[in-house]
Design a protein around this motif. Structure first.
Motif, PDB file in Angstrom:
ATOM      1  N   ALA A 244       0.831  -1.205   0.000  1.00 21.95           N
ATOM      2  CA  ALA A 244       0.000   0.000   0.000  1.00 21.95           C
ATOM      3  C   ALA A 244       0.867   1.257   0.000  1.00 21.95           C
ATOM      4  O   ALA A 244       0.648   2.180  -0.795  1.00 21.95           O
ATOM      5  N   VAL A 245       1.851   1.287   0.863  1.00 14.63           N
ATOM      6  CA  VAL A 245       2.739   2.453   0.955  1.00 14.63           C
ATOM      7  C   VAL A 245       3.525   2.629  -0.342  1.00 14.63           C
ATOM      8  O   VAL A 245       3.668   3.744  -0.851  1.00 14.63           O
ATOM      9  N   ALA A 246       4.011   1.531  -0.911  1.00 19.09           N
ATOM     10  CA  ALA A 246       4.830   1.595  -2.130  1.00 19.09           C
ATOM     11  C   ALA A 246       4.037   2.021  -3.362  1.00 19.09           C
ATOM     12  O   ALA A 246       4.596   2.632  -4.278  1.00 19.09           O
ATOM     13  N   THR A 247       2.746   1.704  -3.397  1.00 12.25           N
ATOM     14  CA  THR A 247       1.936   1.983  -4.596  1.00 12.25           C
ATOM     15  C   THR A 247       0.951   3.130  -4.442  1.00 12.25           C
ATOM     16  O   THR A 247       0.388   3.584  -5.429  1.00 12.25           O
ATOM     17  N   GLY A 248       0.699   3.541  -3.208  1.00 11.61           N
ATOM     18  CA  GLY A 248      -0.304   4.581  -2.996  1.00 11.61           C
ATOM     19  C   GLY A 248      -1.728   4.056  -3.031  1.00 11.61           C
ATOM     20  O   GLY A 248      -2.688   4.815  -3.102  1.00 11.61           O
ATOM     21  N   ILE A 249      -1.864   2.740  -2.973  1.00  6.82           N
ATOM     22  CA  ILE A 249      -3.175   2.079  -2.943  1.00  6.82           C
ATOM     23  C   ILE A 249      -3.472   1.743  -1.485  1.00  6.82           C
ATOM     24  O   ILE A 249      -2.571   1.332  -0.757  1.00  6.82           O
ATOM     25  N   SER A 250      -4.699   1.895  -1.054  1.00 10.71           N
ATOM     26  CA  SER A 250      -5.004   1.630   0.352  1.00 10.71           C
ATOM     27  C   SER A 250      -4.834   0.143   0.688  1.00 10.71           C
ATOM     28  O   SER A 250      -5.070  -0.734  -0.153  1.00 10.71           O
ATOM     29  N   GLN A 251      -4.451  -0.106   1.928  1.00  9.46           N
ATOM     30  CA  GLN A 251      -4.281  -1.486   2.388  1.00  9.46           C
ATOM     31  C   GLN A 251      -5.614  -2.210   2.353  1.00  9.46           C
ATOM     32  O   GLN A 251      -5.674  -3.399   2.023  1.00  9.46           O
TER      33      GLN A 251
ATOM     34  N   ALA B  83      -5.596   1.011 -11.384  1.00  8.51           N
ATOM     35  CA  ALA B  83      -4.942   0.292 -10.293  1.00  8.51           C
ATOM     36  C   ALA B  83      -4.166  -0.910 -10.836  1.00  8.51           C
ATOM     37  O   ALA B  83      -3.061  -1.209 -10.362  1.00  8.51           O
TER      38      ALA B  83
ATOM     39  N   ASN C 228      -1.035   0.427 -12.321  1.00  3.60           N
ATOM     40  CA  ASN C 228      -0.150   0.814 -11.217  1.00  3.60           C
ATOM     41  C   ASN C 228       0.573  -0.407 -10.663  1.00  3.60           C
ATOM     42  O   ASN C 228       1.799  -0.395 -10.480  1.00  3.60           O
TER      43      ASN C 228
ATOM     44  N   PHE D 214       4.582  -1.384 -10.806  1.00  2.00           N
ATOM     45  CA  PHE D 214       5.324  -1.621  -9.571  1.00  2.00           C
ATOM     46  C   PHE D 214       6.042  -2.970  -9.603  1.00  2.00           C
ATOM     47  O   PHE D 214       7.217  -3.069  -9.258  1.00  2.00           O
TER      48      PHE D 214
END
Length: 90
Positions: free
Chosen positions: A46-53, A70, A73, A77
């Motif tokens: 989540a932190v690495a991609t900006g997607i919520s956990q 997504a 993305n 990644f």
């Protein structure tokens, strides 16, 4: 000629599409497998991609499906194609 990325982003934004897939390996399994291969937690991804956990957790459980953007993305990644992420190719 438009790239797959451009087409997916255009369709996603215009029609608010979500991609459905029928490959041998489901998206949920592929995502979890790629994440675990890299020894990452859902929060790390989540932190690495900006997607919520929470979105990642729902995708891995097969409860919801990601948007086209997504998927792109995640493919960027992990350094994989969108078809691979979707389980359409091996």
């Amino acid at each position: 000629m438009l790239s797959l990325y451009q087409v997916l982003c255009d369709l996603s934004s215009i029609f608010r599409l979500k991609i459905k897939y029928n490959g041998d390996m489901k998206f949920s399994e592929r995502l979890k497998d790629l994440r675990k291969q890299r020894e990452m937690s859902q929060m790390d991804l989540a932190v690495a991609t900006g997607i919520s956990q929470s979105a990642i957790a729902k995708w891995e459980l097969g409860k919801t499906e990601p948007t086209a953007s997504a998927i792109v993305n995640l493919a960027n990644f992990f350094g994989e194609t969108t078809d691979y992420i979707l389980g359409l190719t091996d």
